[in-house]
Design a protein around this motif. Structure first.
Motif, mmCIF file in Angstrom:
data_model
loop_
_atom_site.group_PDB
_atom_site.id
_atom_site.type_symbol
_atom_site.label_atom_id
_atom_site.label_comp_id
_atom_site.label_asym_id
_atom_site.label_seq_id
_atom_site.Cartn_x
_atom_site.Cartn_y
_atom_site.Cartn_z
ATOM 1 N N ALA A 1 -2.689 -3.026 -3.710
ATOM 2 C CA ALA A 1 -3.224 -1.691 -3.438
ATOM 3 C C ALA A 1 -2.727 -0.750 -4.532
ATOM 4 C CB ALA A 1 -2.755 -1.199 -2.077
ATOM 5 N N THR B 1 2.460 4.766 -0.818
ATOM 6 C CA THR B 1 1.922 5.975 -1.434
ATOM 7 C C THR B 1 3.016 6.972 -1.804
ATOM 8 O OG1 THR B 1 1.618 7.068 0.703
ATOM 9 C CG2 THR B 1 -0.234 5.777 -0.146
ATOM 10 N N GLY C 1 0.797 -1.217 0.000
ATOM 11 C CA GLY C 1 0.000 0.000 0.000
ATOM 12 C C GLY C 1 0.830 1.269 0.000
ATOM 13 N N ARG D 1 -2.444 3.140 -5.468
ATOM 14 C CA ARG D 1 -2.497 4.465 -4.862
ATOM 15 C C ARG D 1 -1.918 5.513 -5.809
ATOM 16 N NH1 ARG D 1 -5.297 1.729 -2.045
ATOM 17 N NH2 ARG D 1 -4.920 1.134 0.122
#
Length: 272
Positions: A202, A130, A128, A204
């Motif tokens: 994920a 970012t 995840g 992002r």
């Protein structure tokens, strides 16, 4: 959504010279008089294209609205991505659509309309991530052709693997042969929600990082058209400004589940 200041300015400057919708007194030069020939490829949700020439999606809505307002019949040509650009360059199509970025390189052989929406760089990972900082030192990958490739190569060196297609990259991510991938955010997030693509990954939007130009000034998308066709370009830019201002473009992106903030394009720019 209200239009940006830049788009409002464009609209106010062009409006006095605009033909009203349905007024065909303004002649627009096209390959076949009275028709707008559109080169497209299948790239959901921007363009859903079938072999029979039927096209729907965000970009088709934009050019169809333009054509309708100028009494032009849309003629579609469905082909491979690279062929769409060549079709316009060779004079076989008036415009090419499919979430094309405004770039300096394309500027040499094509003209490019006013910006449509933003094409963010996405970070694809199981962790995840970012930020670019969080990905450094990891096994990273991207696809050849993205304009952020050279910036990533400077940061990752031999840790960056180049792939021919997003599918090949996704396979390595799923099999843990890769820790992080850098691809377009819009297409990936749509395919994940609509098709179940990238399971367990994920996706992002990359936070701004001065080392990667794409994260600071994300590329703007455009309609590519025949170089030097001023009548087509001027009318197309005006139509795009109208569609930003009247909310129809916002509806088009919301209909496929996107945040209308993608339409906050800022001043027109070209990426290198």
């Amino acid at each position: 959504m209200k239009p940006s200041l830049v788009l409002s300015t464009v609209l106010s400057l062009l409006l006095p010279h605009a033909a009203h919708a349905g007024d065909c007194a303004e002649r627009i030069a096209t390959i076949t008089p009275g028709k707008l020939t559109v080169a497209a490829y299948d790239y959901p949700p921007f363009t859903f294209a079938s072999p029979d020439g039927t096209i729907t999606g965000i970009d088709p809505q934009i050019v169809t609205r333009f054509a309708t307002d100028h009494c032009l019949d849309v003629v579609t040509q469905v082909m491979d991505p690279a062929a769409t650009i060549q079709s316009v360059i060779s004079g076989k199509a008036d415009v090419a659509i499919g979430s094309w970025n405004r770039t300096e390189k394309r500027r040499q052989v094509l003209d490019q309309s006013a910006p449509l929406y933003i094409d963010h760089m996405g970070i694809y990972s199981k962790a995840g991530d970012t930020t670019i900082a969080a990905t450094l030192g990891k096994r990273a990958g991207t696809v050849t052709g993205f304009f952020w490739v050279s910036d990533l190569q400077k940061l990752f060196g031999s840790n960056l693997k180049l792939y021919p297609t997003p599918v090949a990259l996704a396979q390595d991510l799923a099999a843990d042969r890769l820790d992080v991938g850098f691809l377009g955010y819009n297409a990936g997030s749509y395919n994940q929600k609509a098709q179940g693509a990238y399971p367990g990954i994920a996706i992002r939007i990359a936070e701004p990082d001065d080392r990667i130009q794409a994260t600071v000034l994300p590329p703007q998308t455009t309609v590519l058209y025949t170089k030097g066709n001023t009548s087509l370009g001027t009318a197309l830019d005006l139509s795009i400004a109208h569609q930003h201002a009247d909310g129809s473009m916002a509806k088009a992106v919301q209909d496929v589940g996107f945040d209308p903030a993608l339409l906050d394009v800022g001043a027109p720019r070209f990426v290198k």
